[in-house]
Design a protein around this motif. Structure first.
Motif, PDB file in Angstrom:
ATOM      1  N   VAL A   1       1.455   2.199  -3.468  1.00  0.00           N
ATOM      2  CA  VAL A   1       0.284   2.604  -3.923  1.00  0.00           C
ATOM      3  C   VAL A   1       0.029   4.283  -3.639  1.00  0.00           C
ATOM      4  CG1 VAL A   1      -2.256   2.481  -3.888  1.00  0.00           C
ATOM      5  CG2 VAL A   1      -0.876   0.558  -4.195  1.00  0.00           C
ATOM      6  N   GLN A   2       0.192   4.242  -2.415  1.00  0.00           N
ATOM      7  CA  GLN A   2       0.211   5.805  -1.817  1.00  0.00           C
ATOM      8  C   GLN A   2       1.116   6.875  -2.449  1.00  0.00           C
ATOM      9  OE1 GLN A   2      -1.980   7.309   0.321  1.00  0.00           O
ATOM     10  NE2 GLN A   2      -3.212   5.472   0.554  1.00  0.00           N
TER      11      GLN A   2
ATOM     12  N   LEU B   1     -14.265   1.056  -3.483  1.00  0.00           N
ATOM     13  CA  LEU B   1     -14.767   0.228  -2.175  1.00  0.00           C
ATOM     14  C   LEU B   1     -16.249   0.265  -2.278  1.00  0.00           C
ATOM     15  CD1 LEU B   1     -13.970  -1.073   0.416  1.00  0.00           C
ATOM     16  CD2 LEU B   1     -14.279   1.018   1.398  1.00  0.00           C
ATOM     17  N   ARG B   2     -17.016   1.300  -2.753  1.00  0.00           N
ATOM     18  CA  ARG B   2     -18.380   1.427  -3.137  1.00  0.00           C
ATOM     19  C   ARG B   2     -18.708   0.228  -3.929  1.00  0.00           C
ATOM     20  NH1 ARG B   2     -22.068   6.704  -4.334  1.00  0.00           N
ATOM     21  NH2 ARG B   2     -24.066   5.605  -4.273  1.00  0.00           N
TER      22      ARG B   2
ATOM     23  N   LEU C   1      -8.160  -0.452  -2.838  1.00  0.00           N
ATOM     24  CA  LEU C   1      -9.672  -0.417  -2.331  1.00  0.00           C
ATOM     25  C   LEU C   1      -9.930   0.941  -1.389  1.00  0.00           C
ATOM     26  CD1 LEU C   1     -11.591  -1.847  -3.863  1.00  0.00           C
ATOM     27  CD2 LEU C   1     -11.866  -3.402  -1.683  1.00  0.00           C
ATOM     28  N   HIS C   2     -10.590   1.807  -1.874  1.00  0.00           N
ATOM     29  CA  HIS C   2     -11.065   3.009  -1.089  1.00  0.00           C
ATOM     30  C   HIS C   2     -12.058   3.593  -2.189  1.00  0.00           C
ATOM     31  CE1 HIS C   2      -7.942   4.960  -3.218  1.00  0.00           C
ATOM     32  NE2 HIS C   2      -8.724   6.135  -3.556  1.00  0.00           N
ATOM     33  N   GLY C   3     -12.533   4.762  -1.376  1.00  0.00           N
ATOM     34  CA  GLY C   3     -13.480   5.525  -2.303  1.00  0.00           C
ATOM     35  C   GLY C   3     -14.540   4.811  -3.192  1.00  0.00           C
TER      36      GLY C   3
ATOM     37  N   ARG D   1      -5.914  12.145  -6.729  1.00  0.00           N
ATOM     38  CA  ARG D   1      -5.975  11.090  -5.396  1.00  0.00           C
ATOM     39  C   ARG D   1      -7.272  10.703  -4.953  1.00  0.00           C
ATOM     40  NH1 ARG D   1      -3.950   9.495  -0.905  1.00  0.00           N
ATOM     41  NH2 ARG D   1      -1.743   9.443  -0.743  1.00  0.00           N
ATOM     42  N   GLU D   2      -8.248  11.537  -5.107  1.00  0.00           N
ATOM     43  CA  GLU D   2      -9.642  11.344  -4.974  1.00  0.00           C
ATOM     44  C   GLU D   2     -10.342  10.917  -6.257  1.00  0.00           C
ATOM     45  OE1 GLU D   2     -10.254  10.370  -1.828  1.00  0.00           O
ATOM     46  OE2 GLU D   2      -8.506  11.488  -1.243  1.00  0.00           O
TER      47      GLU D   2
ATOM     48  N   ARG E   1       0.869  -1.076  -0.034  1.00  0.00           N
ATOM     49  CA  ARG E   1      -0.005   0.078  -0.004  1.00  0.00           C
ATOM     50  C   ARG E   1       0.813   1.256   0.094  1.00  0.00           C
ATOM     51  NH1 ARG E   1      -3.551  -3.203   3.303  1.00  0.00           N
ATOM     52  NH2 ARG E   1      -5.674  -3.217   2.417  1.00  0.00           N
TER      53      ARG E   1
ATOM     54  N   LEU F   1      -0.301   7.784  -5.819  1.00  0.00           N
ATOM     55  CA  LEU F   1      -1.511   8.701  -5.609  1.00  0.00           C
ATOM     56  C   LEU F   1      -0.850  10.095  -5.387  1.00  0.00           C
ATOM     57  CD1 LEU F   1      -3.870   6.669  -3.519  1.00  0.00           C
ATOM     58  CD2 LEU F   1      -4.028   6.773  -6.111  1.00  0.00           C
TER      59      LEU F   1
ATOM     60  N   PRO G   1      -5.271  -3.856  -2.862  1.00  0.00           N
ATOM     61  CA  PRO G   1      -4.255  -2.849  -2.405  1.00  0.00           C
ATOM     62  C   PRO G   1      -4.696  -1.460  -2.598  1.00  0.00           C
ATOM     63  CG  PRO G   1      -3.350  -4.577  -3.653  1.00  0.00           C
ATOM     64  CD  PRO G   1      -4.692  -4.677  -3.856  1.00  0.00           C
TER      65      PRO G   1
END
Lengths: 524, 405
Positions: free
Chosen positions: A284-285, A497-498, A492-494, A299-300, A281, A288, A490
């Protein structure tokens, strides 16, 4: 046991191996390519999809830049259907070392690289999402290239010249008799059968696995240092041209629009085992953050998938550094006759996808010379099957196709606009394929839903029209879902993730896939 | 008359709105989207383990809701909609086939699915429609035939794929298009004509869940015409059985005077003295403020966007910034194996007996804010098959639970 024979066996179905088998076949050798997985299963597709203009190299190594520029023009022609001619920009952001821009111009002139300096305003007009603090900007001829399409194109061309392509064939031994290669032994992983190929020559194009393959012929200590690079794909094209930072090459300084997504790359971390590439991660960060700098809001935006590839760098102190005839920049050819006293085997490592054809030419030239033949390379002269019309594809090509056939055919994968016919035709040609094998050519499950809707449909069609049992189709579905997750968790967010929650409601909630009995059949 | 605002139009929001309106309160229902029912399988799940699941310990939502409230909520819905919509026994699960040929436990079901309740020795003809891509008869029949049924035994299923057109000139029709066609006699006649010659004695017919949108008993006519039992199997979204429930509940709510504010999200709120005073809704033109005495928050979980994780892995509840339970470092929340339970989906608010979200000290965040349905943490609903049970139990507890004064 199956017996085959060939003038040359090429080990490895990535870009280099595909290029070599095509080159050998076009020069009239009877060639067989063996690949332990699917074509483009390894490094050649685990990249960001950049067809280099050469701009990335002009400062440090103008000759390498020139090489890229020449090969870029050739690939746009011979692999027209694998390339999108997006164009590209190198740009600086306030605070970057301005002298680097001057060095770029200097290097570009030496390399005779097509480029022009444009204003930051022009960049922002053409790529409005780029950082408004852009300062100096160079426009170059970067493009994007589909690694799978390239590899399949080269292999289909090789087949047209009589080569055999054996996927899911793992080399288990290389027999050396009297100091010379005599045969290659393989395991057909799908059927379990042993395959022995009598041959006088082996060209080892197995990239990060080159050391393991060379060792099978008794050539030890080929020092491959796999460098892991992490890539993150965003769910749509934040840019429509390749954008590069105009700084000394570093991590995460390229965003490449490929098909429906855009990809940021990459990192470079030395790893031990190319079969176990982590996707940390932290990296990955890093991607981003790097993306945010080039494209504010990155990023978002929605990250949809990530992967890691292993660069096949060979660091071998026994490579004859003075022998530059057969060397391309960043690549190494090992002649195991002089290195290990084993005749009939060559190993190649390093390089980059953009120069794959040149690498293939160089190593094939070595073999031709050692065999005392006079057969010149022609791989730059004719397009591979499917690219005859010379047209590069556009991102909208599938939309165009679906507009044409939407009243006659179903769309099985809405994200990637894959039709039912595309799926059934490829399945018919590859009845033993896994869904991932089909995905690599069709982009099944590669869009925002990551298989949520289409994987069930693919499973059903394989069952109804591919003659698969429900047992086998279910095994394939399970494997596909599991494999998709490898590149999902790795990042998954935002919104992704939904999406994962929605997909779980369907796959687990409505369909209860996890409760199905285990399959007896094993799908590779 | 006291004012109630319900936020969210899924099962829990609709039921809470209806229940409150029945109690004489003036209800406004605010929703960003259509609600989750049309994404659902259209049955009422309580728990894969049946009644034993209702005893799940904290932090499971059932621990706060209480078994009696779950059963009361389910009973309330069953009575509200009647046997035309839902049949079965909340205390006893049945197993219904899925569109991949697995079976899943559920409690109350539409009568049009009842004949699909699995039993040893059943003989089924699974009928797929060539132009409906989300339902493949070969896969479903093949998998059903290799199942060992709960309690032992097996069933035999065979596949039939027919090409009955829902809309002329279209080969890629959605379940909704088929369901609308099913409401016409012509389509049903063509369906019967295609199935009947293939039917063997003793077989029941399983079809994708397209047996009508508006009319809910045409499937009985199909049974009569075929001379056998018929059942429908839920599909991935758009879910026709879910739409039927949604339409019926929405109609009931409207008949009771519930005011709907749709297509708008809640963009802010005001609070005073430990109570919510108003919410601001981003309606077209200008934001609008809605005051109320009681607020029932039924927004769903991650799937609806009510809970979200940003790129730094920070999870927030998007409207009120409520404290969340189950938050941990991302390495513990999202795991590398697909088949593992993903703890991130257990994150949500924790509530008291009246379904009021609690702060870290265990005190209600606002005395008049109740959270129901998917926003309550502690369960992975799709995995344990408890989504509707939690929705209904919490809606009941927030509106008329024994603890709710």
């Amino acid at each position: 046991m199956r017996k085959l024979s060939a003038d040359v066996v090429v080990v490895g179905g990535g870009a280099t191996g595909s290029g070599v088998v095509r080159d050998c076949a076009m020069r009239g050798y009877k060639a067989i390519l063996v690949e332990r997985g699917d074509l483009g299963h390894g490094t050649s597709a685990r990249f960001h999809g950049l067809l280099h203009s050469g701009g990335r190299y002009v400062v440090a190594d103008p000759e390498s830049g020139a090489e890229c520029a020449r090969e870029n023009a050739i690939l746009k022609r011979i692999h027209a259907d694998a390339v999108e001619a997006t164009g590209g920009f190198f740009f600086q952001i306030e605070g970057d070392d301005e002298s680097f821009a001057d060095k770029f111009i200097e290097g570009a002139k030496i390399a005779k690289l097509p480029y022009q300096e444009i204003t930051a305003a022009e960049l922002l007009k053409r790529e409005p999402r780029c950082n408004p603090k852009a300062t100096r900007v160079m426009e170059v001829e970067d493009g994007t290239i589909d690694g799978w399409q390239l590899v399949w194109g080269a292999c289909r061309s090789a087949e047209a010249y009589g080569a055999q392509i054996l996927t899911y064939h793992q080399v288990t031994g290389i027999d050396v008799v009297g100091g010379k290669v005599q045969s290659v032994r393989c395991l057909d992983r799908k059927s379990g059968e042993e395959v022995v190929i009598d041959t006088a020559y082996v060209i080892n194009c197995s990239g990060p696995w080159a050391g393991q393959v060379a060792a099978l012929a008794g050539c030890h200590d080929v020092n491959v240092v796999p460098g892991r690079g992490v890539m993150v794909a965003m769910s749509h094209r934040l840019v429509n041209s390749v954008v590069n930072r105009l700084v000394k090459p570093a991590d995460g300084d390229i965003i490449v629009p490929v098909h429906t997504v855009c990809i940021i790359g990459t990192t470079d971390v030395k790893v031990e085992d190319p079969d176990n590439l982590e996707l940390p991660r932290a990296e990955v960060q890093k991607m981003l953050d790097a993306g945010e700098l080039m494209v504010p809001g990155f990023r978002e935006s929605r990250a949809v998938h990530a992967w890691a590839g292993a660069r096949p760098l060979i660091k071998d102190d026994r490579v004859d550094a003075s022998d530059t005839r057969h060397m391309s920049r960043g690549m190494a050819i090992l002649d195991h006759e002089t290195r290990d006293g084993v005749g009939g085997i060559l190993t190649i490592g390093g390089g980059k996808l953009t120069t794959y054809r040149l690498m293939a030419k160089n190593i094939t030239d070595v073999m031709v010379e050692k065999l005392g033949d006079d057969r010149p390379c022609r791989t730059d002269q004719e397009p591979v099957p499917g690219s005859e019309n010379g047209k590069n594809y556009q991102v909208s090509h599938r939309l165009h196709d679906r507009e044409e056939d939407r009243l006659e055919d179903q769309i099985i994968c809405e994200c990637e606009l894959m039709s039912r016919k595309m799926f059934t035709e490829l399945l018919r040609a590859n009845p033993d394929a896994s869904f991932d094998d089909l995905r690599r050519q069709l982009r099944l499950g590669m869009g925002p839903c990551q298989g949520g809707f289409c994987s069930l449909r693919a499973t059903g069609i394989a069952c109804a029209e591919g003659g698969w049992s429900a047992d086998k189709a279910t095994a394939a579905l399970r494997l596909f879902l599991k494999n998709r997750w490898i590149g999902l968790w790795p990042i998954l967010h935002g919104d992704q993730l939904r999406q994962a929650a929605l997909d779980s409601w369907m796959i687990s909630g409505t369909l209860n896939v996890e409760s199905l009995p285990a399959s007896e059949e094993v799908v590779l | 008359m006291s004012q109630v605002i319900v936020i969210g139009a899924g099962l829990s929001g609709l039921v809470a709105a209806i229940k409150s309106a029945e109690g004489g309160q003036q209800v406004t229902l605010i929703s960003k989207g259509l609600g989750g029912l049309q994404l659902s399988q259209g049955t009422i799940d309580i728990h894969e383990q049946g009644l034993a699941g209702l005893e799940s310990p904290a932090p499971h939502p059932y621990a706060a809701i209480g078994a009696e409230n779950v059963l009361a909520g389910v009973k309330y819905l069953a009575k509200l909609l009647g046997p035309e919509f839902l049949v079965g026994d909340a205390k006893k699960n049945v197993y219904l086939p899925t569109a991949v040929g697995a079976i899943r436990p559920t409690a109350l079901i539409p009568p049009s699915m009842a004949a699909g309740s699995v039993r040893d020795g059943a003989k089924w003809l699974i009928v797929g429609l060539r132009r409906l891509k989300d339902f493949n008869a070969s896969l479903i029949a093949g998998n059903l035939s290799r199942l060992e049924l709960p309690g032992g035994g097996s069933l035999s299923a065979r596949a039939l794929t027919i090409d009955v057109v829902a809309r002329e000139g279209e080969v890629d029709s959605s379940a909704l298009t088929f369901a609308r066609a099913f409401d016409t006699p012509d389509f049903r006649q063509r369906l019967v004509a295609a199935i009947k010659p293939e039917l063997q004695p003793g077989e029941a017919v399983g079809l994708p869940a397209i047996l009508g949108v508006k009319q809910h008993d045409f499937w009985r006519e199909l049974q009569a015409s075929l001379g056998c039992e018929v059942f429908e199997i839920p599909l991935p979204p758009p879910s026709v059985p879910g739409m039927r429930l949604n339409e019926a509940l929405t109609a009931k709510a409207k008949a009771l005077g519930v005011r709907f504010v749709l297509g708008s999200y809640v963009s802010g709120f005001t609070a005073a003295g430990g109570k919510l005073v108003s919410v601001t809704v981003a309606t077209t033109g200008a934001p609008q403020e809605f005051k109320a005495d009681k607020f029932i928050y039924a927004p769903g979980g991650f799937e609806s966007g009510a809970l979200a994780m940003d790129s730094h892995y920070e999870i927030t509840e998007k409207v009120f910034g409520l404290p969340l339970h189950g938050v941990a470092p991302v390495e513990e929340l999202i795991l590398p194996d697909y088949w593992d339970e993903q703890p991130v989906f257990k994150v949500g608010v924790s509530v008291d007996k009246q379904m009021r979200p609690l702060d870290a000290a265990g005190k209600p965040v606002y005395a008049n804010l109740h959270a129901i349905g998917g926003i309550i943490g502690g369960a992975i609903r799709w995995k344990e098959k408890s989504g509707e049970g939690i929705a209904l139990g919490s809606a009941w507890a927030a509106t008329e639970g024994s603890e709710n004064v």
